[in-house]
Design an enzyme around this catalytic site. Structure first.
Site, PDB file in Angstrom:
ATOM      1  N   GLY A   1       0.865  -1.213   0.206  1.00 33.14           N
ATOM      2  CA  GLY A   1      -0.074   0.075  -0.043  1.00 33.14           C
ATOM      3  C   GLY A   1       0.657   1.208   0.016  1.00 33.14           C
ATOM      4  O   GLY A   1       2.058   1.368  -0.147  1.00 33.14           O
ATOM      5  N   SER A   2       0.115   2.222   0.286  1.00 34.37           N
ATOM      6  CA  SER A   2       0.729   3.702   0.255  1.00 34.37           C
ATOM      7  C   SER A   2       1.807   3.948   1.210  1.00 34.37           C
ATOM      8  O   SER A   2       1.787   3.543   2.479  1.00 34.37           O
ATOM      9  CB  SER A   2      -0.392   4.528   0.341  1.00 34.37           C
ATOM     10  OG  SER A   2      -0.186   5.906   0.629  1.00 34.37           O
ATOM     11  N   THR A   3       2.332   4.872   0.749  1.00 30.12           N
ATOM     12  CA  THR A   3       3.598   5.663   1.560  1.00 30.12           C
ATOM     13  C   THR A   3       3.075   6.421   2.868  1.00 30.12           C
ATOM     14  O   THR A   3       3.626   6.279   3.905  1.00 30.12           O
ATOM     15  CB  THR A   3       4.527   6.637   0.727  1.00 30.12           C
ATOM     16  OG1 THR A   3       3.910   7.490   0.259  1.00 30.12           O
ATOM     17  CG2 THR A   3       5.278   5.812  -0.335  1.00 30.12           C
TER      18      THR A   3
END
Length: 135
Positions: free
Chosen positions: A63-65
């Site tokens: 997933g996202s940072t």
């Protein structure tokens, strides 16, 4: 009582001991774990359980940072895991654990992931390079 030791690779240093919270699924900290409560929202066998004060064990992140900052926020709110064990750590989890000063290790031995269960007692010693499973 059974004590089994496994070699690990330290991603972030430290030592922690606690109850295991185990999933075989990859976790995203952005959306997969409530950033305010530490409750798992990810669709997996630990959905609805809190990571707070647990040794969180999962194969790796996804997933996202922004997940990095979710992990840091969990620490600031007092609902972060005591330690994290992955099979293969991704950068998002590594940076978040480093910022939040949470011990993070990789265990490459598949047998660890086959025998560890939620509720087992786990000692993570990233400084000396081992994880001890107490069943």
């Amino acid at each position: 009582m059974l004590f089994v030791k496994f070699a690990c690779r330290a991603i972030t240093r430290g030592r922690a001991e606690g109850e295991a919270l185990v999933t075989k699924e990859y976790i995203s900290f952005l959306g997969g774990i409530d950033k305010e409560t530490g409750v798992v929202n990810e669709d997996c066998e630990i959905k609805g359980k809190s990571v707070a004060g647990k040794v969180l064990i999962f194969p790796g992140g996804k997933g996202s940072t922004v997940g990095t900052y979710v992990l840091l926020n969990l620490k600031k709110k007092g609902v972060a895991p005591k330690a994290i064990i992955n099979k293969k750590t991704e950068t998002i989890i590594a940076v978040g654990a480093a910022m939040a000063e949470i011990p993070l290790v990789e265990v490459r031995d598949d047998s660890f992931f086959e025998i560890v269960r939620t509720g087992d007692r786990v000692i993570v010693n990233a400084d000396e390079g081992y994880v001890e499973l107490v069943q």
